[in-house]
Motif scaffolding. Structure first.
Motif, PDB file in Angstrom:
ATOM      1  N   HIS A  78      -5.105  -7.945   5.836  1.00  9.20           N
ATOM      2  CA  HIS A  78      -3.975  -8.440   5.023  1.00  9.20           C
ATOM      3  C   HIS A  78      -2.753  -8.469   5.961  1.00  9.20           C
ATOM      4  CE1 HIS A  78      -6.030  -7.007   1.157  1.00  9.20           C
ATOM      5  NE2 HIS A  78      -6.657  -6.291   2.069  1.00  9.20           N
ATOM      6  N   ARG A  85       5.152   0.990   4.686  1.00  9.53           N
ATOM      7  CA  ARG A  85       5.114   2.033   3.658  1.00  9.53           C
ATOM      8  C   ARG A  85       4.819   3.386   4.294  1.00  9.53           C
ATOM      9  NH1 ARG A  85       1.413  -1.618   0.189  1.00  9.53           N
ATOM     10  NH2 ARG A  85       0.572   0.292  -0.705  1.00  9.53           N
ATOM     11  N   TYR A  98      -3.527   7.968  -3.538  1.00 11.55           N
ATOM     12  CA  TYR A  98      -3.315   6.529  -3.345  1.00 11.55           C
ATOM     13  C   TYR A  98      -3.583   5.791  -4.654  1.00 11.55           C
ATOM     14  CZ  TYR A  98      -4.031   1.736  -1.812  1.00 11.55           C
ATOM     15  OH  TYR A  98      -3.943   0.364  -1.682  1.00 11.55           O
ATOM     16  N   TYR A 143       0.464 -10.580  -0.913  1.00 14.55           N
ATOM     17  CA  TYR A 143       1.713  -9.829  -1.105  1.00 14.55           C
ATOM     18  C   TYR A 143       2.848 -10.766  -1.515  1.00 14.55           C
ATOM     19  CZ  TYR A 143      -0.574  -5.814   1.093  1.00 14.55           C
ATOM     20  OH  TYR A 143      -1.431  -4.774   1.387  1.00 14.55           O
ATOM     21  N   HIS A 170      -4.293  -9.912  -6.228  1.00 13.71           N
ATOM     22  CA  HIS A 170      -4.290  -8.606  -5.548  1.00 13.71           C
ATOM     23  C   HIS A 170      -3.913  -7.536  -6.572  1.00 13.71           C
ATOM     24  CE1 HIS A 170      -3.227  -6.533  -1.430  1.00 13.71           C
ATOM     25  NE2 HIS A 170      -4.276  -6.013  -2.005  1.00 13.71           N
ATOM     26  N   PHE A 205      -9.046  -8.406  -5.944  1.00 13.05           N
ATOM     27  CA  PHE A 205      -9.129  -6.938  -5.902  1.00 13.05           C
ATOM     28  C   PHE A 205      -9.650  -6.509  -7.277  1.00 13.05           C
ATOM     29  CE2 PHE A 205      -6.303  -2.874  -5.187  1.00 13.05           C
ATOM     30  CZ  PHE A 205      -7.438  -2.094  -5.040  1.00 13.05           C
ATOM     31  N   HIS A 233     -12.932  -7.548  -3.043  1.00 10.05           N
ATOM     32  CA  HIS A 233     -12.715  -6.107  -2.959  1.00 10.05           C
ATOM     33  C   HIS A 233     -13.431  -5.497  -4.166  1.00 10.05           C
ATOM     34  CE1 HIS A 233      -9.256  -7.339  -0.493  1.00 10.05           C
ATOM     35  NE2 HIS A 233      -9.031  -6.082  -0.167  1.00 10.05           N
ATOM     36  N   GLN A 236     -13.617   0.170  -4.412  1.00 14.77           N
ATOM     37  CA  GLN A 236     -12.817   0.982  -3.480  1.00 14.77           C
ATOM     38  C   GLN A 236     -12.351   2.270  -4.141  1.00 14.77           C
ATOM     39  OE1 GLN A 236      -9.050  -0.715  -2.182  1.00 14.77           O
ATOM     40  NE2 GLN A 236      -8.601   0.999  -0.809  1.00 14.77           N
ATOM     41  N   HIS A 256     -15.308  -2.758   0.877  1.00 13.11           N
ATOM     42  CA  HIS A 256     -15.056  -1.348   0.531  1.00 13.11           C
ATOM     43  C   HIS A 256     -16.367  -0.709   0.080  1.00 13.11           C
ATOM     44  CE1 HIS A 256     -10.691  -1.054   1.007  1.00 13.11           C
ATOM     45  NE2 HIS A 256     -10.587  -2.226   0.402  1.00 13.11           N
ATOM     46  N   ASP A 307      -9.237  -3.885   7.817  1.00 14.16           N
ATOM     47  CA  ASP A 307      -8.435  -3.866   6.580  1.00 14.16           C
ATOM     48  C   ASP A 307      -6.961  -3.602   6.890  1.00 14.16           C
ATOM     49  OD1 ASP A 307      -7.816  -4.002   3.893  1.00 14.16           O
ATOM     50  OD2 ASP A 307      -8.531  -1.986   3.420  1.00 14.16           O
ATOM     51  N   SER A 312      -2.936   0.939   2.683  1.00 14.77           N
ATOM     52  CA  SER A 312      -4.096   1.836   2.765  1.00 14.77           C
ATOM     53  C   SER A 312      -4.704   1.948   4.145  1.00 14.77           C
ATOM     54  CB  SER A 312      -5.166   1.359   1.781  1.00 14.77           C
ATOM     55  OG  SER A 312      -5.661   0.100   2.187  1.00 14.77           O
TER      56      SER A 312
HETATM   57  O1  NIG Z   1      -7.920  -3.417   0.988  1.00  9.36           O
HETATM   58  N1  NIG Z   1      -7.571  -2.740  -1.921  1.00  9.36           N
HETATM   59  C1  NIG Z   1      -6.715  -3.599  -1.963  1.00  9.36           C
HETATM   60  N2  NIG Z   1      -5.979  -4.021  -0.965  1.00  9.36           N
HETATM   61  C2  NIG Z   1      -5.722  -3.236   0.192  1.00  9.36           C
HETATM   62  C3  NIG Z   1      -4.641  -2.247  -0.030  1.00  9.36           C
HETATM   63  C4  NIG Z   1      -3.352  -2.881  -0.227  1.00  9.36           C
HETATM   64  C5  NIG Z   1      -2.138  -1.982  -0.255  1.00  9.36           C
HETATM   65  O2  NIG Z   1      -2.202  -0.784  -0.602  1.00  9.36           O
HETATM   66  O3  NIG Z   1      -1.089  -2.558   0.079  1.00  9.36           O
HETATM   67  C6  NIG Z   1      -7.003  -2.629   0.716  1.00  9.36           C
HETATM   68  O4  NIG Z   1      -7.153  -1.426   0.915  1.00  9.36           O
END
Ligand code: NIG
Ligand code: FE
Length: 399
Positions: A78, A85, A98, A143, A170, A205, A233, A236, A256, A307, A312
């Motif tokens: 991504h 963050r 998380y 995003y 997402h 997601f 996704h 996860q 994931h 990733d 994350s």
């Molecule tokens: O692959 N799982 C969803 N998307 C991301 C995390 C995105 C984020 O926390 O900004 C991932 O881990």
């Protein structure tokens, strides 16, 4: 076109198990010892034992006893975002957990960024990945979460790769709170219309705090009707129906898969859907790792990817992911390397990358080590001595 030979290769990983010079014991990696590679323009012309180097070479580069592996194929990232963050990460390391909701803070920064800033950020991360050996990279949007911001994100992604993935689903953005179905309708309608021409793939997601199986099915089906191929996704943060859905829809990959049931593993093993493991995410969210051994034992095709994202898993390093996969997920060094090269290529349905066979892309990594095992054996050490992409040395020191 220049014909370049790389010689002095202590160990060449071809990912061609039937290579005529491969060590029989090296299995899927097709390892050739005391090897050479000949590149003709942007393609591999020949690989084999250095004693059989063909004639007609314009340039010879002696690697002095180093290992060569295929360029990494990183199938899940991504890269289109602004801000970071690090505070959220520090809080997590102090005991916070998380959740998917953190994505929304990156959305605010991404929407405020200019097109130039977004493209610069994508290029910075793709360059960082390239210096660590990633010669093929996938990136998602996700995003922006508005028609224009998702479109802008994909435009930025397209400046570095054609492996672009529309991830409008997402999370539900703040302005649609309590109206998830309205947001799903936007994603499947106007947003898809704007983003499909810029994308090869569509992703959702599918997890707690994001989208459920019915919403995911609707969005992916609409994406397929618009000519995109699904990947998603799934599993996860919690178990759910996402992995079975990936198989049902013939997705290229389910990513994931940390919370995979026995039925999920069986479904993946009996399908063409790759299981993509993202150990950077478990590492950086201090979560339990997926059971790689169970997937491998069942016969599933496993890919490893970085990733890279600000929440994350803020890493672009496949050498790091390989080391973690070996140490903490109990993959062998050979399995981890295969998954970060040929596995990633399978997850992107590519046969021209992820292996060093005749006619494949001349994308390779020279390691400052005699063996690929050092990728896991020497964690955190910058072993990527040089990277060649499309037959050109794109990074690295002179020998
Ligand atoms: O692959 N799982 C969803 N998307 C991301 C995390 C995105 C984020 O926390 O900004 C991932 O881990
Ligand atoms: Fe992701």
């Amino acid at each position: 076109m220049t014909v370049t030979a790389l010689t002095g290769i202590s160990q060449l990983v071809t990912n061609d198990p039937v290579h005529e010079y491969a060590e029989a014991s090296s299995g899927p990696l097709g390892v050739v010892l005391d090897a050479a590679v000949v590149m003709d323009g942007d393609r591999v012309r020949w690989t084999g034992s250095a004693t059989r180097l063909p004639s007609g070479v314009d340039q010879v580069v002696d690697l002095g006893g180093r290992a060569v592996v295929p360029g990494f194929v990183d199938s899940h990232n991504h890269l289109a975002f602004a801000g970071d963050r690090s505070d959220e990460f520090a809080a997590r390391m102090a005991g916070e957990s998380y959740s998917a909701g953190g994505i929304r803070s990156t959305v605010a920064h991404t929407r405020a960024a200019s097109d130039t800033d977004l493209a610069r950020s994508v290029r910075r991360l793709a360059g960082e990945a390239l210096r660590q050996g990633t010669t093929t990279i996938e990136s998602k949007s996700g995003y922006g979460l508005s028609v224009d911001d998702e479109r802008r994100s994909l435009e930025a992604v397209r400046t570095v790769t054609t492996e672009s993935t529309f991830l409008g689903a997402h999370v539900v953005p703040a302005e649609f709170a309590g109206r998830a179905d309205d947001y799903v309708a936007l994603v499947m309608g106007e947003m898809l219309d704007a983003c499909a021409p810029l994308s090869r793939w569509i992703d959702v997601f599918c997890d707690v705090g994001a989208f459920d199986v019915d919403q995911t099915r609707a969005i992916l089906t609409a994406g397929m009707a618009a000519g995109l191929t699904p990947r998603l996704h799934a599993g996860q943060l919690a178990p759910g129906g996402g992995i079975q859905l990936a198989v049902e829809l013939g997705a290229a990959s389910a990513d994931h898969v940390t919370y995979a049931s026995d039925e999920d593993v069986e479904a993946l093993a009996g399908s063409t859907t790759v299981a993509t493991l993202l150990p950077g995410a478990e590492f950086s969210t201090r979560a339990v790792y997926p059971d790689a051994r169970r997937l491998l034992a069942a016969g599933a095709t496993v890919a490893l990817a970085a990733d890279c994202n600000p929440g994350s898993s803020y890493t672009t390093s496949l050498p790091f992911c390989i080391a973690v996969a070996v140490r903490d997920m109990r993959m062998t060094p050979a399995e981890a390397l295969w998954s970060a090269t040929a596995g990633g290529a399978a997850a992107l349905r590519r046969t021209d990358v992820g292996r060093l066979a005749v006619g494949a892309a001349a994308d390779l990594i020279v390691l400052d080590a005699p063996s690929y095992v050092h990728l896991a054996y020497r964690p955190g050490v910058p072993l990527v001595e040089a990277v060649w992409r499309g037959g050109e040395r794109v990074s690295g020191r002179a020998f």
